[in-house]
Each structure stands twice: as C-alpha cells, then as structure tokens.
Design an enzyme around this catalytic site. Structure first.
Site, short mmCIF file in Angstrom:
data_model
loop_
_atom_site.label_atom_id
_atom_site.label_comp_id
_atom_site.label_asym_id
_atom_site.label_seq_id
_atom_site.Cartn_x
_atom_site.Cartn_y
_atom_site.Cartn_z
N ASP A 9 0.87 -1.16 0.00
CA ASP A 9 0.00 0.00 0.00
C ASP A 9 0.92 1.23 0.00
OD1 ASP A 9 -2.42 1.52 0.57
OD2 ASP A 9 -1.67 1.69 2.61
N LEU A 10 0.39 2.41 -0.34
CA LEU A 10 1.26 3.60 -0.41
C LEU A 10 1.13 4.45 0.86
CD1 LEU A 10 3.16 5.46 -2.06
CD2 LEU A 10 1.13 6.46 -3.12
N ASP A 11 -0.06 5.06 1.04
CA ASP A 11 -0.25 5.96 2.19
C ASP A 11 -0.23 5.16 3.49
OD1 ASP A 11 -1.01 8.00 3.93
OD2 ASP A 11 -3.13 7.68 3.54
N THR A 17 1.23 10.15 3.69
CA THR A 17 0.47 11.21 3.00
C THR A 17 -0.83 11.53 3.74
OG1 THR A 17 -0.01 9.41 1.46
CG2 THR A 17 1.32 11.21 0.61
N LYS A 45 -8.52 6.76 6.27
CA LYS A 45 -7.33 6.05 5.81
C LYS A 45 -7.70 4.84 4.95
CE LYS A 45 -4.03 7.69 9.16
NZ LYS A 45 -3.14 7.41 10.29
N SER A 114 -2.43 0.75 -4.38
CA SER A 114 -2.95 1.91 -3.63
C SER A 114 -4.30 2.38 -4.17
CB SER A 114 -1.94 3.06 -3.75
OG SER A 114 -2.50 4.28 -3.34
N ALA A 115 -5.12 2.91 -3.26
CA ALA A 115 -6.41 3.47 -3.68
C ALA A 115 -6.25 4.85 -4.30
CB ALA A 115 -7.32 3.58 -2.45
N LYS A 145 -11.04 -0.97 -1.64
CA LYS A 145 -10.79 -1.91 -0.55
C LYS A 145 -11.94 -1.81 0.45
CE LYS A 145 -5.90 -0.70 -1.02
NZ LYS A 145 -4.76 0.05 -0.46
N GLU A 169 -0.03 -3.43 4.58
CA GLU A 169 -1.15 -2.47 4.66
C GLU A 169 -1.25 -1.81 6.03
OE1 GLU A 169 -3.82 -0.84 3.83
OE2 GLU A 169 -4.06 -1.35 1.74
N ASP A 170 -1.70 -0.56 6.03
CA ASP A 170 -1.91 0.13 7.32
C ASP A 170 -3.39 0.33 7.63
OD1 ASP A 170 -2.28 2.10 5.25
OD2 ASP A 170 -2.29 3.61 6.84
P1 B16 Z 1 -6.68 10.15 -3.74
P2 B16 Z 1 -3.62 4.18 0.07
C1 B16 Z 1 -5.46 6.13 0.09
O1 B16 Z 1 -4.15 5.71 -0.16
C2 B16 Z 1 -5.49 7.03 1.32
O2 B16 Z 1 -5.15 6.27 2.47
C3 B16 Z 1 -6.88 7.61 1.50
O3 B16 Z 1 -6.89 8.46 2.62
C4 B16 Z 1 -7.27 8.37 0.22
O4 B16 Z 1 -8.59 8.90 0.33
C5 B16 Z 1 -7.18 7.42 -0.98
O5 B16 Z 1 -5.86 6.90 -1.06
C6 B16 Z 1 -7.52 8.11 -2.28
O6 B16 Z 1 -6.54 9.08 -2.56
O7 B16 Z 1 -7.64 11.21 -3.32
O8 B16 Z 1 -5.25 10.67 -3.88
O9 B16 Z 1 -7.13 9.41 -4.98
O10 B16 Z 1 -3.53 3.99 1.55
O11 B16 Z 1 -4.59 3.22 -0.60
O12 B16 Z 1 -2.27 4.20 -0.60
MG MG Z 2 -2.83 3.08 3.42
#
Ligand code: B16
Ligand code: MG
Length: 219
Positions: A9-11, A17, A45, A114-115, A145, A169-170
């Site tokens: 996962d990224l964030d 982030t 998150k 990542s989402a 997810k 994953e976090d």
């Molecule tokens: P965006 P991850 C997620 O990243 C974030 O944890 C979540 O807070 C955010 O709303 C989502 O990405 C979408 O991000 O607005 O940049 O498309 O944890 O899946 O890497």
């Molecule tokens: Mg995350």
C-alpha cells in the site's frame, strides 16, 4: 508459504500522506463551517476520495447534490496536490528502501497497490517510480478496498498466484482486501487497529526478509 511477491500500500506504508489528506480535508470542512479532527481523519485512511467525502459530510451533517459533491472532491484534491507537489525522498518512511532492495536482491517481485489516483505523482516526487515491478493505483481499479481488486490486479500483472503474495497495509479495509484476495498480510501499525492482519509491525526498521520468512514459514 513460498513468498514470491510483496504488494505494498502507499499511504501509511511507503509514505505518510495521511497528514496532507488531513490538511486538505480539514480546510474543506472549515470552508463548509465545521471542524474536522485528526482523530476523525483516521476513518478516511485507505478509503477512496468519494467515500472520504461522504464520511466528511456525514460528520458535518451536510447534504449536497452529486454535482456539488464532485466539485467539493475536486477542490480538496487540488489542495492535496499542492501539498504533495512539495514532497521529497526524505519523506519515505524509515527502513522501506532497505527492505525493498533486499527483496529485489532475492528476486521477490514487488507491486504497489494503492487506492490513490495521485500515486504516480507521489512516486515521482519521492523518486520511487521505478522501484516497483508494477503499480496498480486508484486509476486502474473500480472497486475500493476491502474489495480485493487492487491486489488481484497487482498479482496478475506480476504473474504470481495469490497464495504466494504478501500484502503490506496500514488500513483495516486494506487487510480485509488482502484476505479477500487470498493473500497473507503484514499490518503496519498496531494489533489493536489491525486485528485481522497475519502479523503486525510498527515500522520497517529492524525488519527484513529473514524475519518475514520466519513469520510466514508455517502459514
Ligand atoms: P486520492 P492508500 C489512500 O491511499 C489514502 O489512504 C486515502 O486516505 C485516500 O482517500 C485514498 O488513497 C484516495 O486518494 O484522493 O489521492 O485518490 O492507503 O490506498 O495508498
Ligand atoms: Mg494506506
């Protein structure tokens, strides 16, 4: 298990982030006339942008039509992009690069799952665009997810079976997404927040391939 790929996962795993998401969402909340706390931000998150907005509006007890919601999500994203455009490689979380390098040396494939629709920009800013064998982000999936789509697409792109993949994953929903994909998971955070993860670590410092293999040898 025989570990052939690791999906990250990224964030919250590679970079933090969440703090920029929080700044952008709380500015939007303030503009709409309510305050949004860091504690409430925990609920966002791993959740997609549109779902995050729905949660925020519920907290503010506000209702808008679809067109306005799209404008609000765009407004938040513009502000978020301003923040992440300032990111540097210094923001990569401790131990991440060493662990990824070790995986590479042992021919274990890596993917980003990542989402975020901004994942490519973040990877560019932190100089990690070429670190992963494949990148599956929010622009490539239609289901959020805990749906397993993002991780299944990662495994497919790597040509590795789910049973040979480990997800890092976090987020609670992300751990469930890994389970739904038939993959094992390493939670980054605390056991209390990630009770469904197969193992939980606080961070990547003092963590390496031998500890990973050891933890999953009987799983
Ligand atoms: P965006 P991850 C997620 O990243 C974030 O944890 C979540 O807070 C955010 O709303 C989502 O990405 C979408 O991000 O607005 O940049 O498309 O944890 O899946 O890497
Ligand atoms: Mg995350």
């Amino acid at each position: 298990m025989d570990i052939k790929a690791c999906i990250f996962d990224l964030d919250g795993v590679i970079v933090d982030t969440a703090k920029y998401h929080y700044l952008a969402w709380s500015e939007l909340a303030e503009n709409l006339g309510f305050s949004f706390t860091e504690q409430q931000n925990e609920q966002l998150k791993g959740v997609s942008r549109v779902e995050s907005l729905e949660i925020l509006l519920k907290i503010g007890k506000l209702h808008f039509d679809e067109k306005t919601k799209i404008q609000l999500a765009d407004k938040k994203n513009k502000r978020y992009v301003e923040f992440i455009s300032q990111m540097t490689p210094d923001e990569i979380l401790p131990g991440v690069i060493d662990f990824l390098d070790e995986l590479k040396r042992h021919n274990i494939k890596t993917a980003l799952g990542s989402a975020s629709k901004n994942a490519i920009m973040i990877l560019e800013k932190i100089d990690m665009l070429n670190y992963f064998d494949t990148v599956i982000d929010g622009t490539k999936v239609s289901k959020a997810k805990p749906d397993p789509e993002v991780f299944l697409k990662g495994a497919e792109a790597l040509n590795i079976a789910s049973e040979n993949c480990i997800v890092f994953e976090d987020a609670y929903a992300g751990i469930d997404a890994a389970k739904n994909a038939g993959m094992k998971s390493v939670g980054i955070g605390s056991k209390a927040n990630l009770p469904n993860a197969d193992i939980v670590i606080g961070h990547f410092l003092d963590f390496g391939l031998s500890k990973l293999k050891d933890s999953f040898k009987d799983k």
